[in-house]
Motif scaffolding. Structure first.
Motif, PDB file in Angstrom:
ATOM      1  N   GLY A 152       0.762  -1.227   0.000  1.00 50.38           N
ATOM      2  CA  GLY A 152       0.000   0.000   0.000  1.00 50.38           C
ATOM      3  C   GLY A 152       0.797   1.282   0.000  1.00 50.38           C
ATOM      4  O   GLY A 152       0.229   2.368  -0.084  1.00 50.38           O
ATOM      5  N   VAL A 153       2.109   1.190   0.074  1.00 52.81           N
ATOM      6  CA  VAL A 153       2.960   2.385   0.137  1.00 52.81           C
ATOM      7  C   VAL A 153       3.227   2.949  -1.257  1.00 52.81           C
ATOM      8  O   VAL A 153       3.304   4.165  -1.448  1.00 52.81           O
ATOM      9  CB  VAL A 153       4.278   2.067   0.862  1.00 52.81           C
ATOM     10  CG1 VAL A 153       5.242   3.244   0.788  1.00 52.81           C
ATOM     11  CG2 VAL A 153       4.003   1.695   2.318  1.00 52.81           C
ATOM     12  N   ASP A 154       3.367   2.073  -2.224  1.00 51.51           N
ATOM     13  CA  ASP A 154       3.629   2.466  -3.610  1.00 51.51           C
ATOM     14  C   ASP A 154       2.524   1.917  -4.518  1.00 51.51           C
ATOM     15  O   ASP A 154       1.789   1.000  -4.130  1.00 51.51           O
ATOM     16  CB  ASP A 154       4.985   1.927  -4.064  1.00 51.51           C
ATOM     17  CG  ASP A 154       6.140   2.535  -3.275  1.00 51.51           C
ATOM     18  OD1 ASP A 154       6.199   3.776  -3.214  1.00 51.51           O
ATOM     19  OD2 ASP A 154       6.956   1.764  -2.724  1.00 51.51           O
ATOM     20  N   PRO A 155       2.412   2.460  -5.736  1.00 50.35           N
ATOM     21  CA  PRO A 155       1.359   1.976  -6.642  1.00 50.35           C
ATOM     22  C   PRO A 155       1.446   0.487  -6.934  1.00 50.35           C
ATOM     23  O   PRO A 155       0.429  -0.163  -7.187  1.00 50.35           O
ATOM     24  CB  PRO A 155       1.595   2.801  -7.919  1.00 50.35           C
ATOM     25  CG  PRO A 155       2.302   4.022  -7.457  1.00 50.35           C
ATOM     26  CD  PRO A 155       3.160   3.598  -6.308  1.00 50.35           C
ATOM     27  N   GLU A 156       2.653  -0.061  -6.916  1.00 50.34           N
ATOM     28  CA  GLU A 156       2.831  -1.492  -7.142  1.00 50.34           C
ATOM     29  C   GLU A 156       3.787  -2.048  -6.100  1.00 50.34           C
ATOM     30  O   GLU A 156       4.659  -1.330  -5.592  1.00 50.34           O
ATOM     31  CB  GLU A 156       3.383  -1.762  -8.548  1.00 50.34           C
ATOM     32  CG  GLU A 156       2.437  -1.346  -9.664  1.00 50.34           C
ATOM     33  CD  GLU A 156       2.996  -1.661 -11.035  1.00 50.34           C
ATOM     34  OE1 GLU A 156       4.154  -2.120 -11.117  1.00 50.34           O
ATOM     35  OE2 GLU A 156       2.280  -1.436 -12.027  1.00 50.34           O
TER      36      GLU A 156
END
Length: 280
Positions: A187-191
């Motif tokens: 959930g921290v980065d888009p992927e």
């Protein structure tokens, strides 16, 4: 295939002694062989939002894919899993985790109170006398076999990278102050990349899924001794592990899921996997 006859699963989570709220989230379903544990992080209460979103999303999607609940009868009808290939199951786990990641990331970008939130993940799916393990971050999976405990996941953390590089010894690592700096989170980065491995299971194996609230405070030798002491009573084993974490300071939330393999759950129609392999 209903795996309830083959698996015994017990789960327990505790806020610990110092935290005001619990940012861990856990779920399990023995009928489909599913175990999910998430340890949230980021902002006041946002960590528990991320972990709960992860567990609810992953559990719902996998339950729908692997079985269908009939509200009228109150019965979960399990899909005939011999006709689901290993490759399909691996892709399914990757896809449901990607969906959860996208949802958490979108929420963190939309709501200011959720900015920067994320969560670790330890995910297990028992199938055909194997265990598929997916993990992100520093929540761990251990296996107790023939009384010997082995960690089967490798932390995605700065400390683990330093250990691998020889900068920090295992003894020094016990006293490091940056144990909780993860290099990968949901959930921290888009992927995000889900590390996915598979393990052959044996009858009598006990698998421990835990947040770092346990592994940071209780060493592996004591975890092993505790599991061996309570081999026939998983509920007492879970209670004892949580109690140990609190007795050693309880500075974090602590969550444990124990899954014991009581009998074989081999798919009989494994020709399907072979057939899929031939035509690909």
């Amino acid at each position: 295939m209903d795996l309830s006859h083959a698996l015994e699963i017990v789960r327990l989570t505790d806020v610990g002694l110092l935290r005001s709220h619990n940012e861990d989230a856990i779920a399990s379903d023995a009928s489909i062989g599913l175990v999910v544990l998430a340890d949230g992080m980021g902002g006041y209460n946002a960590g528990e939002v991320a972990s709960e979103m992860a567990v609810l999303s992953i559990t719902a999607e996998l339950s729908e894919a692997l079985g269908s609940y009939s509200a009228a009868s109150g019965v979960l009808d399990i899909v005939d899993r011999p006709f689901v290939s290993k490759a399909t199951l691996r892709k399914l786990l990757i896809d449901v985790v990607a969906t959860a990641n996208a949802s958490i990331y979108q929420a963190s970008q939309t709501y200011s109170q959720c900015a920067g939130m994320g969560t670790t993940l330890a995910l297990g799916l028992f199938t055909n006398n194997q265990l598929l393990v997916g993990h992100i971050g520093d929540s761990r999976v251990y296996r107790l076999r023939n009384h010997q405990l082995q960690q089967v996941t490798e932390d995605h953390s700065l400390l683990q990278e330093e250990i691998k590089a020889g900068v920090v010894t295992l003894e020094q690592a016990k006293h490091c102050t940056h144990k909780n700096l993860v290099t990968r989170a949901l959930g921290v980065d888009p992927e995000v990349e889900l590390e996915l491995n598979e393990f052959k299971v044996e009858v009598g194996d006990i698998y421990l899924f835990c947040s770092d609230g346990l592994s940071d405070l209780v060493d592996d030798a004591l975890i092993q001794a505790t599991l061996n002491h309570y081999l026939l009573d998983l509920s007492s084993a879970a209670d004892a592990l949580v109690r140990l974490a609190n007795n050693h300071g309880g500075k974090d939330n602590v969550s444990v899921i124990l899954a014991k393999v009581n009998s074989s759950y081999e798919d009989k129609n494994t020709w399907y996997d072979n057939f899929i392999g031939w035509i690909k």
